[in-house]
Enzyme design. Sequence first.
Site, PDB file in Angstrom:
ATOM      1  N   HIS A  94      28.635  35.015  13.923  1.00  0.00           N
ATOM      2  CA  HIS A  94      28.502  36.387  14.419  1.00  0.00           C
ATOM      3  C   HIS A  94      28.622  36.326  15.942  1.00  0.00           C
ATOM      4  O   HIS A  94      28.254  35.319  16.556  1.00  0.00           O
ATOM      5  CB  HIS A  94      27.126  36.977  14.087  1.00  0.00           C
ATOM      6  N   GLU A 152      29.289  43.188   9.419  1.00  0.00           N
ATOM      7  CA  GLU A 152      28.007  42.478   9.474  1.00  0.00           C
ATOM      8  C   GLU A 152      27.020  43.169  10.418  1.00  0.00           C
ATOM      9  O   GLU A 152      26.095  42.565  10.949  1.00  0.00           O
ATOM     10  CB  GLU A 152      28.231  41.010   9.853  1.00  0.00           C
ATOM     11  N   CYS A 205      18.623  37.563  15.681  1.00  0.00           N
ATOM     12  CA  CYS A 205      19.003  37.871  14.287  1.00  0.00           C
ATOM     13  C   CYS A 205      17.877  38.611  13.576  1.00  0.00           C
ATOM     14  O   CYS A 205      18.118  39.389  12.661  1.00  0.00           O
ATOM     15  CB  CYS A 205      19.238  36.591  13.490  1.00  0.00           C
TER      16      CYS A 205
HETATM   17  O1  SUG Z   1      24.257  35.314   7.294  1.00  0.00           O
HETATM   18  N1  SUG Z   1      21.871  32.761   7.023  1.00  0.00           N
HETATM   19  C1  SUG Z   1      22.334  33.989   7.676  1.00  0.00           C
HETATM   20  C2  SUG Z   1      21.935  33.972   9.114  1.00  0.00           C
HETATM   21  C3  SUG Z   1      22.173  35.312   9.756  1.00  0.00           C
HETATM   22  C4  SUG Z   1      21.942  35.309  11.198  1.00  0.00           C
HETATM   23  N2  SUG Z   1      22.190  36.594  11.722  1.00  0.00           N
HETATM   24  C5  SUG Z   1      22.736  36.869  12.933  1.00  0.00           C
HETATM   25  N3  SUG Z   1      23.368  35.961  13.630  1.00  0.00           N
HETATM   26  N4  SUG Z   1      22.660  38.075  13.357  1.00  0.00           N
HETATM   27  C6  SUG Z   1      23.826  34.176   7.525  1.00  0.00           C
HETATM   28  O2  SUG Z   1      24.584  33.190   7.644  1.00  0.00           O
HETATM   29  C7  SUG Z   1      21.286  31.395   5.070  1.00  0.00           C
HETATM   30  C8  SUG Z   1      20.564  31.683   3.765  1.00  0.00           C
HETATM   31  C9  SUG Z   1      20.670  30.629   2.727  1.00  0.00           C
HETATM   32  O3  SUG Z   1      21.490  29.724   2.767  1.00  0.00           O
HETATM   33  O4  SUG Z   1      19.905  30.765   1.772  1.00  0.00           O
HETATM   34  C10 SUG Z   1      21.850  32.679   5.670  1.00  0.00           C
HETATM   35  O5  SUG Z   1      22.241  33.557   4.962  1.00  0.00           O
END
Ligand code: SUG
Length: 438
Positions: A245, A175, A366
């Site tokens: 993460h 990731e 993020c």
């Molecule tokens: O991968 N949310 C992302 C959030 C990512 C956050 N990134 C870090 N912590 N670096 C995920 O869970 C939600 C999108 C949706 O449901 O349409 C989403 O993918």
Amino acid sequence: MTSAHEVNFDGLIGPSHNYGGLPDGNLASSNNAGDISNPREAALQGLEKMRMLIGHGLVQGVLPPLPRPNFDLLVSAGFHGSDAQIIEAAAKAAPRLLKAAYSASSMWTANAATVSPSSDTEDGRLHLTTANLSTMLHRAQEHPDTTASLVSIFADDEMFAIHGALPMHPDFADEGAANHVRLCASHGAPGVELFVYGRDAGESTVGFPARQTRLASESIARSHGLERAVFARQSRAAIDAGAFHNDVVSVGALDTLFFHELAFEDTNETLNSLRRAAEGLFDLKPVMVPAKDVPIEDAIKAYLFNSQLLAIPGKDRLVLVAPMETQETDSTRKFCEQMVSGNGPIGEVIYADVRQSMRNGGGPACLRLRVVMSEDEIDACHQGVLLDDETIDDLQDVVRRTYRDQLSPTDLADPEFANECCLAREEILKVLDLEELA
Ligand code: SUG
């Protein structure tokens, strides 16, 4: 030692930003699933955060949104005909797949790639490995287009090495920079790179998914040619509390690692390994937040650690750019007040409004990919993505004209919306002088 800058490449939030509730283990996204989103407000909030950091004298970059809906994904599931027919049929037969094809998740560029600056690598080039994001379908579709963006931006292969994503298999689940922290004396000095993984390849876990394997992290460290890499296991307790993460429970900058007591499976061993790797380079400054002051649930709800920890010109201590939710949660606000009144390495907290992204589990950290670059590297990269106030004005103008104010996941069934998304992206690419990605 060369003089270098940490350039933050934020993801420009795309016109299809919606609350699809797709990722398991991301509590904010699950709690807001199905709600109406505000794509225009979301993108404007993100751009205002970028503007604020430019105002503080930092170098700010941007990555464009990826093409959505992803028709290739829908076609590979057997949908065919005109664009409108594909959308209509997918909305009826496979609405979850349609949400995935529309996901604006590439806004969270901390997951775009893992980055090792040239001062850390064997061949003296800046290395980037695109994350395969293989655990979640809506994110697993990102990597080919992300690699294309990175190749266009970091085109000079004498200075930059772009590695495509690792194999799309659970053993290689990766990731990107969300599970990676670089520590150093100053940005241009050699650094220690900390890779945090949630499971070993082949290991099955119960509870929320662990999205990063040790094999993936080690593979990246090998291909980047790193001399000083440390591998640490994320605690199961953190993953099960919703830290999907590591950047939800820790953030580091320069010689400082700011983390929650429950972030790592073995905190002492993690800190000792970092100290050993940093010997002769810098003295590690750990700032651990005890669970008795900030329960892990509060840390995750308020996203205290999903903050940008920044060295701002003219300020003698680091600045934490935290989400507003950290100010609104008693335990995290109090912790921050106490922290800055002491004489530790973090001297100020600035609160940023990125609520639209936060409701999908994406805080200030993020939304950005950190790329430490020498001045020559900055000059050699694609200049159109390096922002100033005027380019931000132009992007905000495009957003105001082409993005919807409101979007419900059910609106994705409207074929007209697909055209709107394409037109908006074309205009953005024009502003960034990146039409080749259209
Ligand atoms: O991968 N949310 C992302 C959030 C990512 C956050 N990134 C870090 N912590 N670096 C995920 O869970 C939600 C999108 C949706 O449901 O349409 C989403 O993918």
